[in-house]
Write a protein that holds these residues in place. Structure first.
Motif, PDB file in Angstrom:
ATOM      1  N   ARG A   1       0.824  -1.214   0.000  1.00 48.06           N
ATOM      2  CA  ARG A   1       0.000   0.000   0.000  1.00 48.06           C
ATOM      3  C   ARG A   1       0.854   1.258   0.000  1.00 48.06           C
ATOM      4  NH1 ARG A   1      -5.280  -1.299   3.827  1.00 48.06           N
ATOM      5  NH2 ARG A   1      -5.639  -3.396   3.022  1.00 48.06           N
ATOM      6  N   GLY A   2       1.969   1.222   0.728  1.00 44.29           N
ATOM      7  CA  GLY A   2       2.817   2.401   0.781  1.00 44.29           C
ATOM      8  C   GLY A   2       3.360   2.799  -0.574  1.00 44.29           C
ATOM      9  N   ARG A   3       3.584   1.814  -1.446  1.00 43.15           N
ATOM     10  CA  ARG A   3       4.173   2.088  -2.757  1.00 43.15           C
ATOM     11  C   ARG A   3       3.131   2.411  -3.815  1.00 43.15           C
ATOM     12  NH1 ARG A   3       7.338  -2.981  -4.229  1.00 43.15           N
ATOM     13  NH2 ARG A   3       7.542  -1.800  -6.158  1.00 43.15           N
ATOM     14  N   TYR A   4       1.924   1.861  -3.685  1.00 49.65           N
ATOM     15  CA  TYR A   4       0.946   1.972  -4.759  1.00 49.65           C
ATOM     16  C   TYR A   4      -0.293   2.799  -4.428  1.00 49.65           C
ATOM     17  CZ  TYR A   4       3.306  -1.432  -7.769  1.00 49.65           C
ATOM     18  OH  TYR A   4       4.191  -2.068  -8.599  1.00 49.65           O
ATOM     19  N   SER A   5      -0.541   3.077  -3.166  1.00 50.69           N
ATOM     20  CA  SER A   5      -1.791   3.762  -2.824  1.00 50.69           C
ATOM     21  C   SER A   5      -1.828   5.190  -3.367  1.00 50.69           C
ATOM     22  CB  SER A   5      -2.007   3.768  -1.309  1.00 50.69           C
ATOM     23  OG  SER A   5      -0.956   4.458  -0.659  1.00 50.69           O
ATOM     24  N   GLY A   6      -0.670   5.830  -3.549  1.00 49.91           N
ATOM     25  CA  GLY A   6      -0.657   7.179  -4.097  1.00 49.91           C
ATOM     26  C   GLY A   6      -1.183   7.251  -5.515  1.00 49.91           C
ATOM     27  N   VAL A   7      -1.040   6.170  -6.264  1.00 53.65           N
ATOM     28  CA  VAL A   7      -1.546   6.109  -7.630  1.00 53.65           C
ATOM     29  C   VAL A   7      -2.927   5.470  -7.676  1.00 53.65           C
ATOM     30  CG1 VAL A   7      -1.158   5.131  -9.930  1.00 53.65           C
ATOM     31  CG2 VAL A   7       0.758   6.054  -8.628  1.00 53.65           C
ATOM     32  N   LEU A   8      -3.085   4.352  -6.968  1.00 57.71           N
ATOM     33  CA  LEU A   8      -4.314   3.573  -7.074  1.00 57.71           C
ATOM     34  C   LEU A   8      -5.356   3.908  -6.019  1.00 57.71           C
ATOM     35  CD1 LEU A   8      -2.738   0.047  -7.714  1.00 57.71           C
ATOM     36  CD2 LEU A   8      -3.557   1.691  -9.407  1.00 57.71           C
ATOM     37  N   GLY A   9      -4.919   4.385  -4.878  1.00 56.76           N
ATOM     38  CA  GLY A   9      -5.813   4.496  -3.735  1.00 56.76           C
ATOM     39  C   GLY A   9      -5.733   3.210  -2.923  1.00 56.76           C
ATOM     40  N   ALA A  10      -5.815   3.330  -1.599  1.00 59.48           N
ATOM     41  CA  ALA A  10      -5.623   2.171  -0.728  1.00 59.48           C
ATOM     42  C   ALA A  10      -6.649   1.074  -0.996  1.00 59.48           C
ATOM     43  CB  ALA A  10      -5.690   2.606   0.735  1.00 59.48           C
TER      44      ALA A  10
ATOM     45  N   SER B   1     -24.795   8.829 -19.535  1.00 65.39           N
ATOM     46  CA  SER B   1     -24.415   7.894 -18.481  1.00 65.39           C
ATOM     47  C   SER B   1     -22.946   8.079 -18.121  1.00 65.39           C
ATOM     48  CB  SER B   1     -24.653   6.456 -18.945  1.00 65.39           C
ATOM     49  OG  SER B   1     -26.011   6.265 -19.263  1.00 65.39           O
ATOM     50  N   ARG B   2     -22.644   7.839 -16.855  1.00 69.58           N
ATOM     51  CA  ARG B   2     -21.270   8.073 -16.434  1.00 69.58           C
ATOM     52  C   ARG B   2     -20.851   7.113 -15.335  1.00 69.58           C
ATOM     53  NH1 ARG B   2     -22.174  13.840 -13.228  1.00 69.58           N
ATOM     54  NH2 ARG B   2     -22.921  12.973 -11.259  1.00 69.58           N
ATOM     55  N   LEU B   3     -19.536   6.913 -15.259  1.00 66.85           N
ATOM     56  CA  LEU B   3     -18.890   6.117 -14.230  1.00 66.85           C
ATOM     57  C   LEU B   3     -17.872   7.010 -13.533  1.00 66.85           C
ATOM     58  CD1 LEU B   3     -17.906   3.381 -12.884  1.00 66.85           C
ATOM     59  CD2 LEU B   3     -16.349   3.187 -14.849  1.00 66.85           C
ATOM     60  N   GLU B   4     -17.862   6.991 -12.203  1.00 66.48           N
ATOM     61  CA  GLU B   4     -16.861   7.733 -11.445  1.00 66.48           C
ATOM     62  C   GLU B   4     -16.090   6.748 -10.584  1.00 66.48           C
ATOM     63  OE1 GLU B   4     -18.594  10.951  -9.272  1.00 66.48           O
ATOM     64  OE2 GLU B   4     -19.185  12.051 -11.082  1.00 66.48           O
ATOM     65  N   ILE B   5     -14.753   6.812 -10.661  1.00 66.49           N
ATOM     66  CA  ILE B   5     -13.915   5.871  -9.924  1.00 66.49           C
ATOM     67  C   ILE B   5     -12.878   6.621  -9.094  1.00 66.49           C
ATOM     68  CG2 ILE B   5     -14.209   4.053 -11.636  1.00 66.49           C
ATOM     69  CD1 ILE B   5     -11.415   4.695 -12.676  1.00 66.49           C
ATOM     70  N   LEU B   6     -12.491   5.974  -8.004  1.00 63.64           N
ATOM     71  CA  LEU B   6     -11.475   6.525  -7.114  1.00 63.64           C
ATOM     72  C   LEU B   6     -10.094   6.384  -7.737  1.00 63.64           C
ATOM     73  CD1 LEU B   6     -10.823   7.472  -4.114  1.00 63.64           C
ATOM     74  CD2 LEU B   6     -10.383   5.048  -3.670  1.00 63.64           C
ATOM     75  N   VAL B   7      -9.264   7.413  -7.600  1.00 69.85           N
ATOM     76  CA  VAL B   7      -7.850   7.313  -7.983  1.00 69.85           C
ATOM     77  C   VAL B   7      -7.010   7.825  -6.822  1.00 69.85           C
ATOM     78  CG1 VAL B   7      -8.362   7.617 -10.435  1.00 69.85           C
ATOM     79  CG2 VAL B   7      -7.783   9.608  -9.058  1.00 69.85           C
ATOM     80  N   GLY B   8      -5.737   7.492  -6.821  1.00 68.50           N
ATOM     81  CA  GLY B   8      -4.852   7.881  -5.736  1.00 68.50           C
ATOM     82  C   GLY B   8      -4.521   9.362  -5.733  1.00 68.50           C
ATOM     83  N   LYS B   9      -4.051   9.836  -4.594  1.00 64.21           N
ATOM     84  CA  LYS B   9      -3.776  11.264  -4.404  1.00 64.21           C
ATOM     85  C   LYS B   9      -2.722  11.773  -5.375  1.00 64.21           C
ATOM     86  CE  LYS B   9      -2.540  14.666  -0.866  1.00 64.21           C
ATOM     87  NZ  LYS B   9      -1.570  15.356  -1.745  1.00 64.21           N
ATOM     88  N   HIS B  10      -1.689  10.988  -5.648  1.00 59.55           N
ATOM     89  CA  HIS B  10      -0.640  11.453  -6.554  1.00 59.55           C
ATOM     90  C   HIS B  10      -1.188  11.728  -7.951  1.00 59.55           C
ATOM     91  CE1 HIS B  10       2.594   9.334  -3.881  1.00 59.55           C
ATOM     92  NE2 HIS B  10       2.044  10.383  -3.304  1.00 59.55           N
TER      93      HIS B  10
END
Length: 299
Positions: free
Chosen positions: A56-65, A124-133
């Motif tokens: 998580r420490g390496r990827y959450s900034g891009v992907l989100g936890a 129609s739309r889709l909204e998805i979470l992304v990481g902070k970076h």
């Protein structure tokens, strides 16, 4: 009851498309790292496939936890399935990687059910979470999600619960797609039933993949000659390359790539055929389908 929606996902700008590709590519990189570590642990005499590093420490900034968690969980499920099949003597290989160094990674991710939203309507739309970076880099607000256009007409617009979203890039169709598992009640299930009780008979062949006749008088024919010719061309090229291999070798990166391309092309054609056929039969009010020789069914 468990059902699923599938639909096309369209980025609204070049920046959104780039952001989405980076999200999917990072997800594939994460999957491959986790899978590599588990395969190494599996091969080691004292290794534990369930004991992996913290990602998580390496990827959450891009992907989100939450997305990191979902990919870890999906990989765990794949390994559980492998061990279950191995116990039954049916395992045909350890969980694989998403792509390879020559063909690049397969663009794919899994989004937790609480980390995305779908809205159906005129637009129609889709909204998805992304990481902070990624948010900071592409100018999204702190609470903002990546908004993407949806195209398609899924059967299950009304449901009681949505499951984990699979989002991927379809190389054959050259487009992003989504697979949304949903849980529906019996009341909602009636929405996707045909409005009549007509019947259809399917005859599955080679040159003509499917010939279909319905009790409404409709006849449908899906020609497979072009598809099979491309299949044979790829097969001949595989055989030619195999004949050039050194003694003792049976494959190469290029041969494996051709096998993979041939399989994906076939699967995509089958999926597209099935989707188109079912949609047409639904519009005809067909509720029962017989598979086999048409003369046997209609006599």
């Amino acid at each position: 009851m468990k059902r699923a929606n599938t639909f096309d996902v369209i980025p609204q700008s070049p920046e959104d498309k780039e952001l989405l590709r980076r999200l999917l590519d990072a997800s594939a990189a994460l999957w491959n790292e986790i899978n590599y570590e588990r395969r190494e642990n599996y091969a080691g005499p004292d290794g534990d496939v369930w004991d992996i590093s913290e990602y998580r420490g390496r990827y959450s900034g891009v992907l989100g936890a939450s997305t990191v968690q979902q990919i870890e969980r999906k990989n765990r499920e794949a390994w559980k399935s492998f061990f279950s099949l191995k116990k039954k003597g049916e395992a045909n290989g350890k969980p694989g990687f998403w792509g390879n160094s020559e063909d690049r990674r397969e663009l794919r991710t899994y989004i937790r059910n609480t980390s995305y939203s779908v809205e159906w309507g005129e637009y129609s739309r889709l909204e998805i979470l992304v990481g902070k970076h990624l948010k900071d880099e592409y100018g999204l607000g702190h609470r903002e999600r990546l908004r993407l256009e949806l195209r398609g007409d899924p059967n299950w617009k009304e449901y009681d619960k949505q499951g984990r979203l699979e989002l991927f890039y379809d190389e054959q169709a050259q487009s992003f797609k989504a697979f949304q598992p949903v849980t529906i009640s019996e009341d909602h299930s009636r929405v996707a039933q045909p409005l009549a009780s007509e019947e259809a008979a399917l005859d599955i062949g080679a040159n003509n993949l499917v010939a279909c006749t319905t009790t409404t008088g409709q006849q449908l024919l899906y020609d497979g000659r072009d598809l099979f010719e491309r299949f044979r061309e790829t097969t001949r090229e595989i055989a030619r390359l195999q004949s050039l291999l050194e003694d003792g070798r049976y494959s190469s990166h290029r041969i494996r790539r051709l096998y993979d391309r041939r399989t994906k092309r076939r699967d995509h054609a089958q999926d597209a055929l099935a989707r188109d056929l079912i949609e047409r039969l639904y519009d005809e009010g067909v509720s029962t389908v017989y598979v086999g020789a048409l003369t046997d069914v209609l006599e």
